[in-house]
Design an enzyme around this catalytic site. Structure first.
Site, short mmCIF file in Angstrom:
data_model
loop_
_atom_site.label_atom_id
_atom_site.label_comp_id
_atom_site.label_asym_id
_atom_site.label_seq_id
_atom_site.Cartn_x
_atom_site.Cartn_y
_atom_site.Cartn_z
N GLY A 89 0.90 -1.17 -0.01
CA GLY A 89 0.24 -0.06 0.00
C GLY A 89 0.86 1.28 0.04
NE ARG A 142 -1.11 -4.90 -1.37
CZ ARG A 142 -1.67 -3.82 -0.93
NH1 ARG A 142 -2.56 -3.33 -2.13
NH2 ARG A 142 -1.69 -3.05 0.05
CG ASP A 197 1.85 -6.39 7.88
OD1 ASP A 197 1.53 -5.64 6.83
OD2 ASP A 197 1.34 -7.10 8.48
CB THR A 207 1.92 1.29 6.52
OG1 THR A 207 0.38 1.12 6.82
CG2 THR A 207 2.69 1.21 7.66
CG ASP A 212 -3.01 0.81 7.88
OD1 ASP A 212 -3.83 1.64 7.52
OD2 ASP A 212 -2.95 -0.31 7.47
CG ASP A 254 0.04 -1.95 10.41
OD1 ASP A 254 0.87 -1.40 10.04
OD2 ASP A 254 -0.74 -2.71 9.79
NE ARG A 265 -3.38 -3.59 6.54
CZ ARG A 265 -2.26 -4.09 5.77
NH1 ARG A 265 -2.48 -5.20 4.92
NH2 ARG A 265 -1.04 -3.48 5.74
P1 ADP Z 1 2.03 -3.90 2.68
O1 ADP Z 1 3.48 -3.78 2.74
O2 ADP Z 1 1.37 -2.68 2.47
O3 ADP Z 1 1.49 -4.62 4.10
P2 ADP Z 1 1.02 -6.36 1.24
O4 ADP Z 1 0.68 -7.07 2.44
O5 ADP Z 1 0.07 -6.37 0.07
O6 ADP Z 1 1.35 -4.86 1.42
O7 ADP Z 1 2.58 -6.95 0.80
C1 ADP Z 1 3.26 -6.30 -0.24
C2 ADP Z 1 4.04 -7.38 -1.01
O8 ADP Z 1 5.17 -7.91 -0.16
C3 ADP Z 1 3.36 -8.49 -1.52
O9 ADP Z 1 2.47 -8.42 -2.87
C4 ADP Z 1 4.37 -9.66 -1.62
O10 ADP Z 1 5.15 -9.08 -2.98
C5 ADP Z 1 5.37 -9.31 -0.62
N1 ADP Z 1 5.05 -10.24 0.61
C6 ADP Z 1 3.99 -10.01 1.48
N2 ADP Z 1 4.11 -11.25 2.32
C7 ADP Z 1 4.98 -11.92 1.94
C8 ADP Z 1 5.47 -13.40 2.14
N3 ADP Z 1 5.05 -13.91 3.04
N4 ADP Z 1 6.54 -13.64 1.60
C9 ADP Z 1 7.24 -13.14 0.59
N5 ADP Z 1 6.65 -11.73 0.22
C10 ADP Z 1 5.72 -11.16 0.75
#
Ligand code: ADP
Length: 326
Positions: A14, A75, A106, A129, A131, A133, A175
């Site tokens: 995000g 993503r 996260d 972020t 959030d 969080d 969230r």
């Molecule tokens: P944010 O960073 O805002 O929390 P996301 O949860 O969508 O956003 O995560 C962003 C990107 O980080 C994902 O699209 C993926 O490429 C990578 N990512 C998230 N979780 C994992 C994981 N468990 N293992 C490897 N890459 C991850």
């Protein structure tokens, strides 16, 4: 001192206002230390598809005031697989990048942690972020701007709410974290906040209504954190319509306006400090850490700690909100 010659930067997940200020700070701090910089477009996706561009000092001119991220964000499911991360590692080696700065939430930092361990690759994260969080940091980049956006929106809703004597549920992002709702409510003088942290402990809406929260008011504003835990603003409104039909209820979902806009001074300064600290951390041979801020001091937070869920919220804030909304 670590022997780092080229740093790659990416923004992932995000977007948040202030990411550009962070990109600028990392770029300039690295160049200041004689390190080359490469910008990786579209988060982990750009690593896998080799969308990597050289960054000079003027690549980050005139962006500190812009919301969003000039590196774009995305993503990327492939990065969650060992095969995808292998392709990403090959791109880094090919490009001569020997350390990575990942700006994101996260999910992005979880990916960074897995990658850093798998390939013994130096990675430093920045908490980007709205959030707020992430654990181990008082603040995340983008949170203050989003909070100000919420405050301005609620001020406007208040005008119409009081003219019509209505009860408004205003849904905000966050969230599993109630920071935006709780501090947004305090900043805008709202009556209450319904937040995930309290959802398992008590019937927040029921308590509000049984305490006669509209007694001395001709309108009421309640901020609600989005998501399954609270049920969001629509669910609260439905319940009021069914159980307390005497109230004239409306819902506003603030949505993506909370992600946009020019970052506040606080977010620009936070992003600038954290971006410069990320380069210091890499030069100091730190890896697998997120840059955090605690009591106005920069700290290194291990990824494993930063991405732990359930960041505690300050209960005194809820008490303050309650006292001030009589
Ligand atoms: P944010 O960073 O805002 O929390 P996301 O949860 O969508 O956003 O995560 C962003 C990107 O980080 C994902 O699209 C993926 O490429 C990578 N990512 C998230 N979780 C994992 C994981 N468990 N293992 C490897 N890459 C991850």
């Amino acid at each position: 001192m670590a022997n780092i010659k080229c740093i790659g930067i990416l923004t992932s997940g995000g977007d948040a206002p202030g990411m550009n200020a962070a990109i600028r700070a990392v770029t300039r701090a690295a160049i200041y230390s004689g390190i080359e910089v490469k910008g990786i477009m579209r988060g982990y996706r750009g690593l896998i598809s080799d969308e990597i561009v050289p960054f000079k000092s003027n690549s980050v001119s005139n962006i500190i005031q812009q919301g969003g991220t000039v590196l774009k964000t995305a993503r990327c499911k492939e990065f969650q697989t060992p095969e995808g991360r292998k392709v990403a590692h090959e791109a880094l080696v090919r490009e001569g990048i020997d350390a990575l700065v990942v700006i994101g939430g996260d999910g992005s930092l979880t990916g960074a942690r897995i990658f850093a361990q798998e390939y013994d690759f130096p990675v430093v994260g920045l908490p980007g972020t709205i959030d707020n969080d992430l654990m181990g940091t008082d603040l995340t980049i983008g949170y203050d701007t989003a909070l100000n956006t919420i405050m301005e929106a609620v001020d406007k809703i208040r005008d119409t709410a009081s003219s019509h004597e209505r009860l408004f549920f205003i849904e905000v992002m966050g969230r599993e974290c109630g920071f935006l709702a709780l501090n947004g409510a305090i900043a805008s003088g709202a009556e209450a906040a319904i937040i995930p942290e309290m959802s398992f402990q008590q019937d927040q809406l029921g308590d509000l209504i049984s305490n006669g929260f509209r007694k001395s008011k001709n309108s009421s504003l309640v901020l609600v954190t989005e998501g399954d835990i609270t049920g969001g603003a629509m669910a609260q409104a439905e319940r009021v319509k069914n159980e307390f039909p005497q109230y004239d209820v409306r819902v506003t979902i603030l949505g993506h306006v909370q992600r946009g806009g020019s970052p506040t001074a606080n977010d620009r300064i936070l992003a600038s400090r954290m971006g410069a600290a990320a380069v210091d951390a890499l030069l100091d041979d730190q890896r697998n850490v997120m840059i955090g801020i605690q009591n106005d001091n920069i700290v290194y937070v291990p990824f494993s700690k930063a991405i732990k869920k359930n960041k505690p919220f300050q209960e005194d804030l809820m008490r303050t909100l309650k006292i001030l909304s009589i």
